[in-house]
Structures are given as C-alpha cells and as structure tokens.
Design an enzyme around this catalytic site. Structure first.
Site, PDB file in Angstrom:
ATOM      1  N   SER A 160       0.697  -1.520  -0.295  1.00 23.91           N
ATOM      2  CA  SER A 160      -0.153  -0.277   0.180  1.00 23.91           C
ATOM      3  C   SER A 160       0.717   1.343   0.594  1.00 23.91           C
ATOM      4  O   SER A 160       0.185   2.715  -1.192  1.00 23.91           O
ATOM      5  CB  SER A 160      -1.188  -0.239   1.131  1.00 23.91           C
ATOM      6  N   HIS A 185       0.435   4.496   4.264  1.00 23.42           N
ATOM      7  CA  HIS A 185      -0.104   5.400   3.449  1.00 23.42           C
ATOM      8  C   HIS A 185       1.128   6.764   3.118  1.00 23.42           C
ATOM      9  O   HIS A 185       0.962   6.708   1.783  1.00 23.42           O
ATOM     10  CB  HIS A 185      -1.339   5.406   3.359  1.00 23.42           C
TER      11      HIS A 185
END
Length: 336
Positions: A259, A315
């Site tokens: 991610s 993230h």
C-alpha cells in the site's frame, strides 16, 4: 596440404640418407647418439618417435672413433637442419589446422562478452533494456510470488522476513523494510494493490521510464515502512501498560502490503495530473485532485482513531515520497 607434403619430403630424404650412411652398425649408433646429445633431448625423442622412421634398437655404443669425427659433424649438421625445417613446418601445420578448425567452428564469445558487459554496466544498463510493461509486470509477479510463499513456507519464517515490525527492526532484519512491501496474505488486499500498481504504474513508467518507476516503488516501500515504525514506536511509548491480555502491544504488531509503494505511485500521478478524471471504487468519476485529498484525509483519520487494520501511517509514508518526487520533477530533476 603444402606444409604436409614438404614435411613428408624432408622426413623421407632424411630417412634415406640415414640408411645410406648407416651401413656400419657402429656408425649408425654413433651418429644417432651424437645427434641426440647435441640437440635438446626431450624434443629430439619426441620428433624422432612420431616423425622419423623406426628401426630396431641395438646395444648402445660405448666407444668413440676419432676417424669418423668429420663425417659425424656433416651428418649432425644435416640432421639438425632437417629437424629445424621440420619443426618450422610442423608449427605451420599446427597453425593451419587451428585456423581451419577456428573457421569451421566460430568463437562462442557472445555469452561471455554479454555477461562481462552486464558486470561493467550493472543494473542500470539492464533496466534500460526493459520496457515500461516489463517492470510493471515484474513487480506484479514478485508480489504474486510472495503471496504464494505464504501458503508454502513456514509461517514464522515469513513473519520474520516479510513483515515489518519494531521487533524485526530491532532484531536486525532490516530487509523487511522492503520485503514487507511485496507481501500479502489476503486475496482482496493483493488484488486491489496490483490493480492500482498496473494502471498508475504504467502511466508513470510511460512518462519517466521503467527505472524511475522501480525506484519510486522501492522508495514508497521504504517510506511506508519508516512511517509505520515511527507511528508504532510512538504508540508503544504512549500506550498504557498492564491493561489486560487483550491489549495489543504496538511494538509487536506487524504490518505488510504494497500500500505504501502503490500510494506513492498513485499520488504522484494525481499530483502531476490534478484535473484528470479518476474513478473511485472503479465506477464513481471524481477529479483526481479531489480523490487525492480524500485519500490523504482518510489516512490521517485512521491514524487518529488508531483502531484500524489498515495502516494510515504507511499510506502517508507513500504520500510523502510522492510529494518529494513531485517537487523534484517540478524543479526539472527527473532522476528520482
């Protein structure tokens, strides 16, 4: 063929002269002994064995006849010249045979030159030979390979080498900063990440090259892992101790997934094309700039809540890498 013919003439003439002059047995052995002692012993035996006609051996001569000195010198000189000519022609024959064989069997040096060239130029030259799609598919295949490893290899081995955590970092397993970005357990997790990697990664590679894409992926993976460790180190330092067995220790909570790397690639494409139209959840059209703001805000909310299974800090690490890459591109520094 000419060299072989000349050698045969020399050998035949030398053998005939030897028979004519060697009627007395004593003289024959005397001449052969004198020739052998004056020339190099090893070479004379070698040439005599393979090229001079063989004759029955006799007992060695132990005495020397002075009356045959002049005759021996002439014979010795003749044999020395004949042997010298034969050695030269033998060298020509060997060279001609080697040249003939070399012409029939061309050199196989392409693989060696290719390998040595690869060593000299290294990974940079190798990456320049790959297409945009090659790098994207290579990253997808690498993630799929680790996904299969989770179902084949020992679970403890995979947790120690393909998950990021404070324990792994303190134990010296620094490679998990990168390997965790190729690691997925859930099928939905890897599918969503690989779809984003394929579409946004292809766009980045098309604009800046496959080498830039690979560096961006690795930088996003490293940035996501570092942000993850910082966030969990902070939670470990501020979380209350001794609240029961069901309280998770942030220092031991592992993370995995691409991610952070995919977020760096996706947000860089959004920063470069803020007015493009993207599709949220694959069917809701939204401007790229609004989607970027929404994604970053959602990750900040995950960090503040602190009870999500999705790591907002990883993230945000990818988002920070995307911002740095975008700033460098704006300044004209395309090399990341």
């Amino acid at each position: 063929m000419k060299a072989i013919f000349n050698r045969r003439v020399v050998v035949d003439s030398s053998s005939r002269l030897t028979k004519l002059l060697a009627n007395p047995t004593t003289h024959s052995h005397l001449n052969r002994q004198t020739f052998t002692s004056l020339y190099k012993p090893n070479q004379s035996r070698h040439f005599r064995t393979h090229y001079l006609p063989s004759s029955p051996s006799s007992p060695p001569v132990s005495r020397f006849d002075p009356s045959q000195l002049w005759r021996s010198e002439k014979i010795r000189g003749f044999f020395a010249s004949a042997l010298g000519n034969k050695a030269v022609k033998l060298g020509n024959l060997v060279e001609s045979r080697v040249g003939f064989i070399g012409s029939q069997f061309p050199k196989k040096g392409f693989e060696f030159q290719r390998f040595s060239g690869f060593q000299r130029r290294g990974w940079k030259h190798w990456l320049q030979g790959l297409s945009d799609r090659d790098v994207v598919l290579g990253l997808v295949i690498a993630n799929a390979g680790v996904f299969v490893m989770w179902r084949v290899f020992n679970q403890q081995f995979m947790m120690n080498n393909f998950m990021i955590s404070l324990d792994n970092f303190k134990s010296g397993r620094l490679h998990t900063l990168i390997t965790s970005a190729f690691s997925h357990i859930d099928i939905g997790h890897i599918v969503s990440n690989m779809i984003g990697l394929y579409f946004f990664g292809t766009s980045i590679a098309r604009n800046f090259g496959p080498q830039f894409l690979l560096k961006l992926y690795l930088a996003g993976a490293l940035g996501g892992s570092v942000f993850y460790l910082i966030h969990h180190a902070y939670m470990a330092a501020t979380s209350p101790k001794g609240q029961g067995a069901f309280v998770r220790d942030p220092s031991r909570t592992p993370g995995l997934g691409a991610s952070g790397a995919v977020n760096a690639i996706m947000l860089l494409d959004i920063f470069l094309h803020p007015r493009a139209t993207l599709y949220l959840e694959f069917f809701i059209p939204v401007p790229a700039m609004l989607l970027g703001i929404f994604l970053i805000g959602k990750d900040i909310l995950r960090i503040t809540e602190g009870n999500s299974n999705i790591s907002g800090s990883a993230h945000l690490g990818g988002a920070a890498v995307a911002a740095i890459a975008w700033a460098r591109i704006r300044k004209g520094r395309f090399r990341f």
